[in-house]
Design a protein around this motif. Structure first.
Motif, PDB file in Angstrom:
ATOM      1  N   ASP A 120      10.197 -11.481  17.154  1.00  0.00           N
ATOM      2  CA  ASP A 120       9.436 -10.433  15.640  1.00  0.00           C
ATOM      3  C   ASP A 120       8.651 -11.158  14.698  1.00  0.00           C
ATOM      4  O   ASP A 120       8.724 -12.413  15.057  1.00  0.00           O
ATOM      5  CB  ASP A 120      11.213 -10.054  14.932  1.00  0.00           C
ATOM      6  CG  ASP A 120      10.463  -8.744  14.113  1.00  0.00           C
ATOM      7  OD1 ASP A 120       9.665  -8.071  14.364  1.00  0.00           O
ATOM      8  OD2 ASP A 120      11.913  -8.147  13.653  1.00  0.00           O
ATOM      9  N   THR A 121       7.767  -9.706  14.508  1.00  0.00           N
ATOM     10  CA  THR A 121       6.440 -10.608  14.182  1.00  0.00           C
ATOM     11  C   THR A 121       6.467 -10.468  12.504  1.00  0.00           C
ATOM     12  O   THR A 121       5.901 -10.567  11.625  1.00  0.00           O
ATOM     13  CB  THR A 121       5.461 -10.395  14.074  1.00  0.00           C
ATOM     14  OG1 THR A 121       5.049  -8.668  14.102  1.00  0.00           O
ATOM     15  CG2 THR A 121       4.991 -10.876  15.513  1.00  0.00           C
ATOM     16  N   GLU A 122       7.952 -10.398  11.807  1.00  0.00           N
ATOM     17  CA  GLU A 122       8.413  -9.578  10.298  1.00  0.00           C
ATOM     18  C   GLU A 122       7.615 -11.130  10.229  1.00  0.00           C
ATOM     19  O   GLU A 122       8.449 -12.632   9.817  1.00  0.00           O
ATOM     20  CB  GLU A 122       9.787  -9.105   9.878  1.00  0.00           C
ATOM     21  CG  GLU A 122       9.962  -8.778   8.982  1.00  0.00           C
ATOM     22  CD  GLU A 122      10.614  -8.319   8.432  1.00  0.00           C
ATOM     23  OE1 GLU A 122      11.080  -7.937   7.420  1.00  0.00           O
ATOM     24  OE2 GLU A 122      11.845  -7.492   9.386  1.00  0.00           O
ATOM     25  N   VAL A 123       6.796 -10.956   8.787  1.00  0.00           N
ATOM     26  CA  VAL A 123       6.208 -12.356   8.155  1.00  0.00           C
ATOM     27  C   VAL A 123       7.062 -12.727   6.706  1.00  0.00           C
ATOM     28  O   VAL A 123       7.879 -11.581   6.516  1.00  0.00           O
ATOM     29  CB  VAL A 123       5.147 -12.532   7.735  1.00  0.00           C
ATOM     30  CG1 VAL A 123       4.885 -12.372   8.804  1.00  0.00           C
ATOM     31  CG2 VAL A 123       4.446 -11.375   6.672  1.00  0.00           C
ATOM     32  N   ALA A 139       2.154 -15.476   2.575  1.00  0.00           N
ATOM     33  CA  ALA A 139       2.619 -14.386   3.885  1.00  0.00           C
ATOM     34  C   ALA A 139       3.007 -15.490   4.821  1.00  0.00           C
ATOM     35  O   ALA A 139       1.873 -16.192   5.040  1.00  0.00           O
ATOM     36  CB  ALA A 139       2.413 -13.624   4.603  1.00  0.00           C
ATOM     37  N   TRP A 140       4.151 -16.210   5.164  1.00  0.00           N
ATOM     38  CA  TRP A 140       4.054 -17.217   6.260  1.00  0.00           C
ATOM     39  C   TRP A 140       4.848 -16.802   7.504  1.00  0.00           C
ATOM     40  O   TRP A 140       6.146 -16.262   7.261  1.00  0.00           O
ATOM     41  CB  TRP A 140       4.528 -18.383   5.784  1.00  0.00           C
ATOM     42  CG  TRP A 140       5.447 -18.594   5.409  1.00  0.00           C
ATOM     43  CD1 TRP A 140       7.106 -19.279   6.040  1.00  0.00           C
ATOM     44  CD2 TRP A 140       5.694 -18.363   3.830  1.00  0.00           C
ATOM     45  NE1 TRP A 140       7.659 -19.479   5.247  1.00  0.00           N
ATOM     46  CE2 TRP A 140       7.103 -18.383   4.226  1.00  0.00           C
ATOM     47  CE3 TRP A 140       5.728 -17.639   2.530  1.00  0.00           C
ATOM     48  CZ2 TRP A 140       7.871 -18.147   2.734  1.00  0.00           C
ATOM     49  CZ3 TRP A 140       5.786 -17.684   1.445  1.00  0.00           C
ATOM     50  CH2 TRP A 140       7.288 -18.194   1.820  1.00  0.00           C
ATOM     51  N   SER A 198       3.820 -23.018  13.078  1.00  0.00           N
ATOM     52  CA  SER A 198       3.818 -22.031  12.044  1.00  0.00           C
ATOM     53  C   SER A 198       2.567 -22.238  11.518  1.00  0.00           C
ATOM     54  O   SER A 198       1.248 -21.380  11.652  1.00  0.00           O
ATOM     55  CB  SER A 198       4.236 -22.731  10.253  1.00  0.00           C
ATOM     56  OG  SER A 198       3.292 -23.651  10.259  1.00  0.00           O
ATOM     57  N   ILE A 199       2.378 -20.922  10.699  1.00  0.00           N
ATOM     58  CA  ILE A 199       1.402 -19.604  10.573  1.00  0.00           C
ATOM     59  C   ILE A 199       1.387 -19.377   8.949  1.00  0.00           C
ATOM     60  O   ILE A 199       2.415 -19.330   8.475  1.00  0.00           O
ATOM     61  CB  ILE A 199       1.326 -18.523  11.068  1.00  0.00           C
ATOM     62  CG1 ILE A 199       0.078 -18.890  12.319  1.00  0.00           C
ATOM     63  CG2 ILE A 199       0.231 -17.449  10.057  1.00  0.00           C
ATOM     64  CD1 ILE A 199       0.376 -17.147  12.944  1.00  0.00           C
ATOM     65  N   GLY A 200       0.485 -19.855   8.132  1.00  0.00           N
ATOM     66  CA  GLY A 200       0.231 -19.760   7.414  1.00  0.00           C
ATOM     67  C   GLY A 200       1.654 -20.655   5.976  1.00  0.00           C
ATOM     68  O   GLY A 200       1.168 -21.825   6.659  1.00  0.00           O
TER      69      GLY A 200
END
Length: 270
Positions: A120-123, A139-140, A198-200
């Motif tokens: 899932d891409t729910e940040v 957001a991350w 990771s992102i953010g």
């Protein structure tokens, strides 16, 4: 996944001579219909009478298999099925099938692509769910929640044995605020993946005055409703096979939406 469209049909080895004889009899164990006699005669000539196969090629048992069309009925649209309109045919072990759309390493990779289920891409948001006008929303996505996914497709029948593994690797996340009254970080809305996967970056105490590496600042209240924040991940798709072949497939995209309520900051003058 995304907009990529794996094949709706292909050819693969399905029957030994003995199995094909049973398949043939099952197909023709039906009631009479218009043109049945002519069709049956044509099929009998092809697979029994030696034009070109004699007695279902039983004298070549163990040396090859009959190939036939396989359809993904969930993906066929319109006349897509015509791409696999060839009559069932024989292929000796080790020979190249004499048709387009025959199963091979890349087709297996495409079929594996069709089965990939990405996380899932729910940040994670801070502030969460409800934020304020002009207050940066961080957001991350943590590495543990946003990781590579692989699926292997295998053909193992008769003289054919090969596998292809398709891997989806997350490479970026695009944020869309759900309103034009917002500032994105970075300005493109494309949040790159970090070295650790990771992102953010998570919000931490003391960062209130900093711009987030990935996030949004809303400039107008949502009016008692909510903005639909959309987060769309881009996945880089690669594959490799037991044949030694490898390659890439079109990037995949997968997105989710989250409701974000934005409120005005109330001030009282005395």
């Amino acid at each position: 996944m995304g907009t990529y469209d794996p094949p709706g049909c292909w050819y693969e080895p399905l029957w030994t001579p003995e199995e094909y004889e049973k398949e043939f009899k099952k197909r023709w164990n039906v009631g009479h219909f218009s043109g049945a006699g002519e069709a049956y005669a044509g099929e009998t000539a092809r697979y029994v009478d030696g034009k070109p196969y004699k007695d279902f090629n039983k004298d070549k048992s163990g040396e090859g298999m009959f190939w036939g069309a396989v359809y993904d009925w969930d993906r066929l649209e319109g006349d897509d099925y015509l791409a696999c309109g060839e009559a069932d045919f024989w292929v000796d072990n080790g020979d190249e099938p004499p048709v387009e759309n025959a199963i091979d390493a890349e087709t297996l990779a495409q079929l594996a692509y069709n089965e990939i289920k990405v996380p899932d891409t729910e940040v994670t948001l801070r502030p969460e769910d409800i934020t304020k006008v002009n207050l940066p929303t961080w957001a991350w996505l943590d590495k543990a929640d946003f990781h590579e996914v692989s699926v292997t497709a295998t053909l193992d029948v008769g003289g054919w044995n090969l596998s292809s593994t398709t891997t989806a690797k997350p490479v970026s996340l695009k944020l869309e605020a759900g309103t034009e009254d917002a500032t994105l970080f970075p300005a493109s809305g494309e949040c790159a993946i970090n070295d650790d996967g990771s992102i953010g970056a998570p919000y931490a105490k003391g960062k209130a005055d900093e711009d987030p590496p990935c996030g949004i600042t809303y400039l107008r209240a949502s009016g008692g409703e909510a903005y639909e924040l959309q987060a769309t991940a881009t996945w880089e798709i690669t594959w490799e096979s037991t044949t030694g072949e490898s390659g890439t497939l079109p990037d995949g995209t997968f997105g989710t939406t989250q409701d974000v309520t934005v409120q005005e900051i109330q001030a009282v003058n005395r």
